[in-house]
Design an enzyme around this catalytic site. Sequence first.
Site, PDB file in Angstrom:
ATOM      1  N   GLU A 193      41.511  45.297  34.214  1.00 28.03           N
ATOM      2  CA  GLU A 193      40.382  44.481  33.767  1.00 28.03           C
ATOM      3  C   GLU A 193      40.985  43.213  33.181  1.00 28.03           C
ATOM      4  O   GLU A 193      41.499  43.233  32.055  1.00 28.03           O
ATOM      5  CB  GLU A 193      39.570  45.257  32.728  1.00 28.03           C
ATOM      6  CG  GLU A 193      38.931  46.526  33.281  1.00 28.03           C
ATOM      7  CD  GLU A 193      37.579  46.265  33.944  1.00 28.03           C
ATOM      8  OE1 GLU A 193      36.881  45.313  33.527  1.00 28.03           O
ATOM      9  OE2 GLU A 193      37.229  47.007  34.885  1.00 28.03           O
ATOM     10  N   CYS A 208      36.016  38.403  27.278  1.00 21.04           N
ATOM     11  CA  CYS A 208      36.483  38.190  28.649  1.00 21.04           C
ATOM     12  C   CYS A 208      35.384  37.705  29.583  1.00 21.04           C
ATOM     13  O   CYS A 208      35.667  37.084  30.603  1.00 21.04           O
ATOM     14  CB  CYS A 208      37.100  39.469  29.194  1.00 21.04           C
ATOM     15  SG  CYS A 208      36.015  40.895  29.048  1.00 21.04           S
TER      16      CYS A 208
END
Lengths: 451, 468
Positions: B209, B243
Amino acid sequence: MERMQQIVGRARAAFNSGRSRPLEFRIQQLKALERMVQEKEKEILAALKADLNKNGPNAYSHEILGVLGELALTMEKLPSWAAPQPVKKNLLTMRDEAYINYEPLGVVLVIGAWNYPFVLVMQPLIGAIAAGNAVVVKPSEVSENTARLVAELLPQYLDKDLYTVVTGGVPETTELLTQRFDHILYTGNTAVGKIVMAAAAKHLTPVTLELGGKSPCYIDTDCDLAVACRRITWGKYMNCGQTCIAPDYILCHPSIQGKVVENIKETLKEFYGEDVKSSPDYERIVNQRHFKRVKSLLEGQKIALGGESDEASCFIAPTILTDVSPESKVMEEEIFGPVLPIVTVKSVEEAIEFINLREKPLALYVFSNNKQLIRRVISETSSGGVTGNDVIMHFFLSTLPFGGVGNSGMGAYHGKHSFETFSHRRSCLIKDLKMESTNKMRYPPASQKKV
Amino acid sequence: NPYAGLVSHLRASWLSGKTWPMEYRMAQLEALGRFLDDKKQQILEATASDLGKPPFEAELSEIFLCKNELHETLNNLSRWMKDEHVDRILAMQRDSAFIRKDPYGVVLIIAPWNYPIHLFLVPLIGAIAAGNCVIVKPSEVSKKTERIVAEALPSYLDKDCFAVVTGGVPETTRLLENKFDYIFFTGSPPVGRIVMTAAAKYLTPVTLELGGKNPCYVSDTCDVTNVARRVAWGRFFNAGQTCIAPDYLLCTIEMQEKLIPALRKAIDDFYGPNPRESPDFGRIVGDRQFQRVQRLLCSGRVAIGGQTDEAERYIAPTVLVDVQPSDPIMQEEIFGPILPIVVIANMDEAIDFINSRERPLALYAFSSDDKVVNQVLERTSSGGFCGNDTLMHFMLTSLPFGGIGNSGLGMYHGKFSFDTFSHHRGCLKRGMGWEPLNAPRYPPYSQQKFGVIRAASKVTRKNDCTLL
């Protein structure tokens, strides 16, 4: 370097043009592939015969039938596979659109293997095309006739820029792997699998690795030995043992070892006649290097059946080794040849322990009339896939994901699993610009009430 | 190899079958829930100390969302664990064909500092649910939170099967020398490459990720007030250290003129005239990161905010204009409370701009015209997409969460976590009877047998292929 860069660059430009995205285009390309397989059947069978001494009907069932089936299935199901998938919403998103969009990844690299050289290139290709990608195909140079044929035929039937074939050996493949792909599917051995993944890591490219290992075959004392041995014989010696999911070795109680040998012996006569070497249905080892490798595994072993070989024609007879020691060379690496070692175990517990001490295999087989025992062996071990009371067959059901685990690989394909492997599942949430009042709760300034 | 003992101990526990029963997994998951309840106050305090995280944000992201995932998993685990029966071809109607969900074995979860509890705990839920043993490596950058995880978490979980390893780069490097059966990494693309390269040595599958610059396109037809609030919320949450935060904004010069006052108002509504005094605005996690983000302020021109305080690691909610694609702020993921606006002439130019860059983790498009939102969606590629809002696709556990290309590979959340940490094993169980039906597949091959196979497996567009 430049050549590979150009090839991949052309594929990427073709992908970026967007023409592989409409479903009609993808189905049209798949239809063209289907025509290719049907029109060039003779040429494909001839190449397989030249590469592996594979007989017509055999080659057809193992390599062409499966491909045609996969093509038909994919063309029929593609619209439903590719449709956006709505997902369950919560209270907060009740009025919104929430779904998963299936999108192509981009440029996919498919690296084939030599043992089933046509199907192992075609099946991934079908999935990659269906998912809307551009594809670079690198068939194995060891099966050189099939590689040459694939390189000739694909451009005649498919969009030349989107789908390219690159031929060559290790140097060409190494060069190819320096380029950036959006997915790599590799079929082959563990050692090269690691090299492929390390190369992919430089570009953060996801990989599907279809590798191998020693697929164990446990035969319970409570089973129909005649039937079990016939099925095992078929799976072990097809393609001269050069099948990634062949039963590699047998585990059984010493009391039935002799009967297992007898049954396999009878079955071999039934399949190949008295003189195996002259049977048109028995294949050969692919080349001298592998011939020598497999032959060396016989050294120091108790040969219960077979053992004959002929270097000039790369012939090795169907062979069984008994009372094999777990430490011997034949139990170290994947055999990939017509040599079947039997290792005796006193109980199913011992068999399970034996299997679990080793790397996770691509396939696991267990033969028994006792359903509980089969369930136990499956649940207490790990493997890519399983067939109970038969061998190989889980490969032919495309609703099952086909792939390895641990040293035998990662990822899976076949049928819808191919489509998913070569697609990006993009989460989409589409809200309304109105209804702002419901958002007020999440904005600062915060208060206990809001929490 | 300092961690070899720990890894082999966990592997032995896994092989013993301890983690396989559903009851065991449920008990461990329930314990995780108790950890969140018992340590909630300490977590809020630790994240406030580490990141200046406002209690509202911490409670939302570190406690509430984690508990949602926990409950979703507890509610559905028995269903997810069941063998998944699949459609069979004609020749296999008498057989049993299903997909088993096997644990992988020993899983390594490496977590970052920006949502220090959430980003290890949510993957951990999936890994436990799938029956694995787990080593958790929390980030050393969010120090106070790391201490809670290292000291408190192990006492809630079975020590034979779950462990916490602390340390920085050297320790993580040594940890990665061991063989794991799955590695789940959340962090930056360069470190993602290092992790995947280490994983390749053992053929360990990974989920990465990662991140990137998440574009946010605002069309000329939209409700500017609402857009400004939603974008500001997403950008300045956790002081920009998210993010999936909207990294930069693309719009026309006309829209920019309307957005600036709207953004100014939104910031004022959220944080008051002096955000530094607002309890609802966070801080940058460390000095190094503060200096990195501060340097980016020299791009373009400050339209809103721009104030900084190094002692507090405070950077004001900032909007930059006159930003050029070549400016420093457009070269890296910002990960701070700065929103640059890049002016484009129209939607096509915005799409070209987005497509000429690495594929981002998230992509946002704002328009009251559905067609515009759909166009942007269809002509771009990203991990996930949210139309007319920011961040919200993250909160729906039925949507898979992950990147593509440089922003990552693999996905999780909800059932996708369970699937990520399970090996999907294809199983076919046949009977010993009906052997004559197998006859056509055996040698010796003959034209007759061939005929039977061909007839039995005639392939048309409508029928199933019946093979052998």
